[in-house]
Write a protein that holds these residues in place. Structure first.
Motif, mmCIF file in Angstrom:
data_model
loop_
_atom_site.group_PDB
_atom_site.id
_atom_site.type_symbol
_atom_site.label_atom_id
_atom_site.label_comp_id
_atom_site.label_asym_id
_atom_site.label_seq_id
_atom_site.Cartn_x
_atom_site.Cartn_y
_atom_site.Cartn_z
ATOM 1 N N LYS A 289 0.834 -1.200 0.000
ATOM 2 C CA LYS A 289 0.000 0.000 0.000
ATOM 3 C C LYS A 289 0.869 1.250 0.000
ATOM 4 C CE LYS A 289 -0.788 0.350 5.025
ATOM 5 N NZ LYS A 289 -1.828 0.385 6.079
ATOM 6 N N SER A 290 0.258 2.356 -0.439
ATOM 7 C CA SER A 290 0.942 3.638 -0.507
ATOM 8 C C SER A 290 -0.057 4.721 -0.138
ATOM 9 C CB SER A 290 1.502 3.878 -1.910
ATOM 10 O OG SER A 290 2.083 5.161 -2.028
ATOM 11 N N LEU A 291 0.365 5.728 0.624
ATOM 12 C CA LEU A 291 -0.509 6.804 1.075
ATOM 13 C C LEU A 291 -0.371 8.015 0.161
ATOM 14 C CD1 LEU A 291 -2.470 8.028 3.138
ATOM 15 C CD2 LEU A 291 -0.479 8.701 4.510
ATOM 16 N N GLU A 295 3.368 5.926 -5.886
ATOM 17 C CA GLU A 295 4.802 5.908 -6.129
ATOM 18 C C GLU A 295 5.633 5.428 -4.942
ATOM 19 O OE1 GLU A 295 5.352 9.958 -7.189
ATOM 20 O OE2 GLU A 295 4.303 9.770 -9.122
ATOM 21 N N ASN A 296 5.000 5.156 -3.788
ATOM 22 C CA ASN A 296 5.758 4.788 -2.587
ATOM 23 C C ASN A 296 5.189 3.540 -1.924
ATOM 24 O OD1 ASN A 296 7.622 7.169 -2.441
ATOM 25 N ND2 ASN A 296 5.657 8.260 -2.318
ATOM 26 N N PHE A 297 4.996 2.488 -2.717
ATOM 27 C CA PHE A 297 4.414 1.266 -2.172
ATOM 28 C C PHE A 297 5.375 0.561 -1.232
ATOM 29 C CE2 PHE A 297 1.451 1.686 -5.720
ATOM 30 C CZ PHE A 297 0.261 1.343 -5.093
ATOM 31 N N GLN A 298 4.815 0.084 -0.116
ATOM 32 C CA GLN A 298 5.551 -0.719 0.849
ATOM 33 C C GLN A 298 4.730 -1.961 1.171
ATOM 34 O OE1 GLN A 298 8.653 0.018 2.035
ATOM 35 N NE2 GLN A 298 8.669 1.868 0.720
ATOM 36 N N THR A 299 5.412 -3.098 1.348
ATOM 37 C CA THR A 299 4.710 -4.331 1.717
ATOM 38 C C THR A 299 4.204 -4.234 3.150
ATOM 39 O OG1 THR A 299 6.028 -5.665 0.196
ATOM 40 C CG2 THR A 299 4.936 -6.821 2.011
ATOM 41 N N ILE A 300 2.944 -4.584 3.373
ATOM 42 C CA ILE A 300 2.371 -4.588 4.717
ATOM 43 C C ILE A 300 2.944 -5.782 5.477
ATOM 44 C CG2 ILE A 300 0.251 -4.726 6.067
ATOM 45 C CD1 ILE A 300 -1.231 -3.624 3.616
ATOM 46 N N PRO A 301 3.597 -5.568 6.626
ATOM 47 C CA PRO A 301 4.157 -6.698 7.381
ATOM 48 C C PRO A 301 3.088 -7.736 7.714
ATOM 49 C CG PRO A 301 4.962 -4.605 8.252
ATOM 50 C CD PRO A 301 3.886 -4.263 7.270
ATOM 51 N N GLY A 302 3.420 -8.991 7.477
ATOM 52 C CA GLY A 302 2.507 -10.083 7.791
ATOM 53 C C GLY A 302 1.367 -10.250 6.816
ATOM 54 N N ASP A 328 -5.967 8.996 1.406
ATOM 55 C CA ASP A 328 -6.242 8.186 0.210
ATOM 56 C C ASP A 328 -5.188 7.096 0.128
ATOM 57 O OD1 ASP A 328 -8.430 9.726 -0.590
ATOM 58 O OD2 ASP A 328 -7.146 11.146 -1.655
ATOM 59 N N TRP A 329 -5.619 5.852 0.291
ATOM 60 C CA TRP A 329 -4.700 4.711 0.285
ATOM 61 C C TRP A 329 -4.827 3.963 -1.035
ATOM 62 C CZ3 TRP A 329 -1.002 3.779 3.841
ATOM 63 C CH2 TRP A 329 -1.096 4.440 5.069
ATOM 64 N N TYR A 330 -3.678 3.555 -1.558
ATOM 65 C CA TYR A 330 -3.614 2.776 -2.791
ATOM 66 C C TYR A 330 -3.033 1.404 -2.471
ATOM 67 C CZ TYR A 330 -4.576 7.189 -5.012
ATOM 68 O OH TYR A 330 -5.178 8.368 -5.390
ATOM 69 N N TYR A 331 -3.713 0.366 -2.957
ATOM 70 C CA TYR A 331 -3.303 -1.011 -2.684
ATOM 71 C C TYR A 331 -2.956 -1.711 -4.003
ATOM 72 C CZ TYR A 331 -5.184 -0.600 2.064
ATOM 73 O OH TYR A 331 -5.406 -0.222 3.358
ATOM 74 N N ARG A 332 -1.991 -2.613 -3.936
ATOM 75 C CA ARG A 332 -1.692 -3.486 -5.060
ATOM 76 C C ARG A 332 -1.190 -4.815 -4.524
ATOM 77 N NH1 ARG A 332 3.906 -1.012 -7.789
ATOM 78 N NH2 ARG A 332 5.341 -1.705 -6.146
ATOM 79 N N LEU A 333 -1.197 -5.836 -5.381
ATOM 80 C CA LEU A 333 -0.685 -7.162 -5.028
ATOM 81 C C LEU A 333 0.673 -7.376 -5.674
ATOM 82 C CD1 LEU A 333 -3.898 -9.322 -5.596
ATOM 83 C CD2 LEU A 333 -3.079 -8.354 -3.433
ATOM 84 N N LYS A 334 1.574 -7.968 -4.937
ATOM 85 C CA LYS A 334 2.840 -8.431 -5.490
ATOM 86 C C LYS A 334 2.745 -9.955 -5.571
ATOM 87 C CE LYS A 334 7.841 -8.645 -4.574
ATOM 88 N NZ LYS A 334 8.929 -8.295 -3.613
#
Length: 456
Positions: A289-291, A295-302, A328-334
């Motif tokens: 997710k990125s706030l 452009e600043n996606f980070q993996t959510i721990p766990g 405004d939160w943006y989500y994506r799957l890796k």
């Protein structure tokens, strides 16, 4: 590090071989557009007149197609009210009955006005076809507030006037993204749209399920009057360059994603749901997710969710994020493969307001795979009502019905006016016999169908 695919597309890697005359077998032919006679492979159709396709030399040894669409008439195949069957100027290969396939087109041109369109078609006839495209719309909502234009990925089936569609705003700028590859994959009734800016790493944009016989492949360039009417005369001009057309293997990408959605629940919990049609060597998924931007996606721990390895059966997944705050939160799957390679999905957005419970609207018209499936006797069906072709929907009549394999209606689950939002319903099949059934969601000229299995 991204998954590297073998793509039969780049002219530097292959020497293209062309057939003279008509194509007689069910074989899609690649084209680097360096041949002196493009009509040895393609037929140019221009139903409304005025469009043209000419060769454009990039260098003494390299050429591309210049596809010119004049301003004025709407030429969009989308069946707005009053639109006749497909009116788009297009290049078509008629190849005979097609099974599973993957095709790729490299476009080279910026888009600077709404509604400019470029894409791929898989065609049964002028009234029934699959569209895989990008188009330019107004007001950027893909993590870049303040921009006047946005680029949307669009995947739809049009079958005798009935539309089954998925629209997703992209994080790319239409006025600066000159080169983009579009890819359309078909595996049985599952259609997946991907895009790339380098022809190597691919992002999943949309997926739909549609049973439709296909015997032709097309490349289209189109414009639409902003009023979205068949009689409109204010469509912008658009010149698109087509560098190459390639043929790939529909099995060379690890996961066929069929849906990805997000909804804000109570207490600022965000539930993400996604489903796959098929999986190949799928290790699993990380949720990122990125706030405020994409452009600043980070993996959510766990957040890791295990995949199902290799399977041709549909699978459903979900994850609940309980670590959100206002914004405004943006989500994506890796998505990660067993060999360590990975792909990303296109982001989706959820907005969380301060001090209130915000019911964010879903990002697409969608019908999810029922769960559990197979089932006996009850199952849950989730669906979303959202915008239509970039315009916020008002309340509309929604129908969700179940049919047997002979097309006979066996149950009506929903038949009422609903606001845009995410809904779920329990279906009790205790009065039905074991077998495969079809359930269909319809609203505002759109439709979506899926299959489910009753097993007693």
């Amino acid at each position: 590090m991204t998954r590297r695919l073998t793509i039969f597309l780049l002219a530097s890697m292959l020497t293209w071989t062309f057939l003279l005359g008509s194509v007689a077998s069910a074989q899609i032919l690649p084209d680097g557009f360096d041949s002196t006679n493009i009509r040895s492979i393609w037929k140019f159709l221009d139903p409304r007149g005025g469009c043209s396709v000419v060769k454009d030399s990039v260098s003494p040894t390299s050429e591309r197609l210049k596809f010119i669409v004049p301003a004025g008439l709407s030429r969009d195949p989308y069946p707005y009210s009053g639109f006749p069957p497909n009116r788009t100027a297009r290049l078509v290969q008629k190849v005979g009955p097609l099974g599973n396939f993957a095709v790729l087109v490299k476009f080279d041109s910026v888009m600077n006005s709404m509604y400019q369109i470029k894409g791929i078609e898989a065609i049964e006839d002028d009234s029934s076809f699959i569209r895989c495209e990008v188009y330019c719309d107004s007001t950027d909502t893909a993590g870049h507030p303040g921009r006047t234009l946005r680029l949307n990925a669009y995947l739809a089936s049009v079958v005798n006037g009935s539309v089954n569609q998925s629209v997703l705003p992209l994080s790319l700028r239409p006025d600066t993204t000159r080169t983009i590859w579009l890819r359309l994959d078909r595996i049985n009734d599952n259609w997946t749209q991907r895009y790339s800016t380098n022809g190597i790493s691919w992002t999943i944009a949309n997926a739909i399920i549609q049973a439709i016989p296909i015997d032709s492949i097309g490349i289209h360039v189109a414009v639409t009057d902003p009023a979205n009417t068949a009689s409109g005369t204010n469509a912008p001009a658009f010149t698109a360059y087509i560098d190459s057309f390639g043929v790939g293997n529909p099995n060379d990408l690890p996961v066929q994603l069929s849906s990805f959605s997000a909804v804000l629940q109570s207490n600022r919990l965000v539930r993400l749901d996604w489903s796959t049609a098929t999986e190949t060597n799928n290790y699993g998924f990380d949720v990122q997710k990125s706030l405020g931007n994409t452009e600043n996606f980070q993996t959510i721990p766990g957040s890791f969710v295990p995949g199902n390895g290799t399977t041709i059966e549909p699978h459903q997944y979900f994850y609940v994020d309980n670590s959100t705050s206002q914004g405004d939160w943006y989500y994506r799957l890796k998505q990660m493969d067993l060999d360590g390679s990975f792909n990303f999905t296109e982001p989706i957005q959820v907005s969380i307001l301060s001090g209130v419970e915000d019911k964010s609207l879903p990002t697409a018209f969608a019908l999810e795979q029922n769960y559990p499936n197979p089932f006996n006797p009850t199952t849950e069906i989730r669906y979303q009502i959202s915008e239509v072709r970039g315009q916020r929907s008002e309340a509309s009549r929604v129908a969700l019905k179940v049919y047997d394999m002979l097309g006979r209606e066996v149950a009506t689950l929903v038949n009422e006016v609903k606001q845009p939002g995410t809904y779920s319903i329990q279906f009790d099949a205790s009065q039905l016999t074991s077998g495969v059934y079809i359930y269909k969601l319809s609203s505002a000229g759109q439709s979506f169908t899926r299959k489910m299995t009753v097993m007693k």
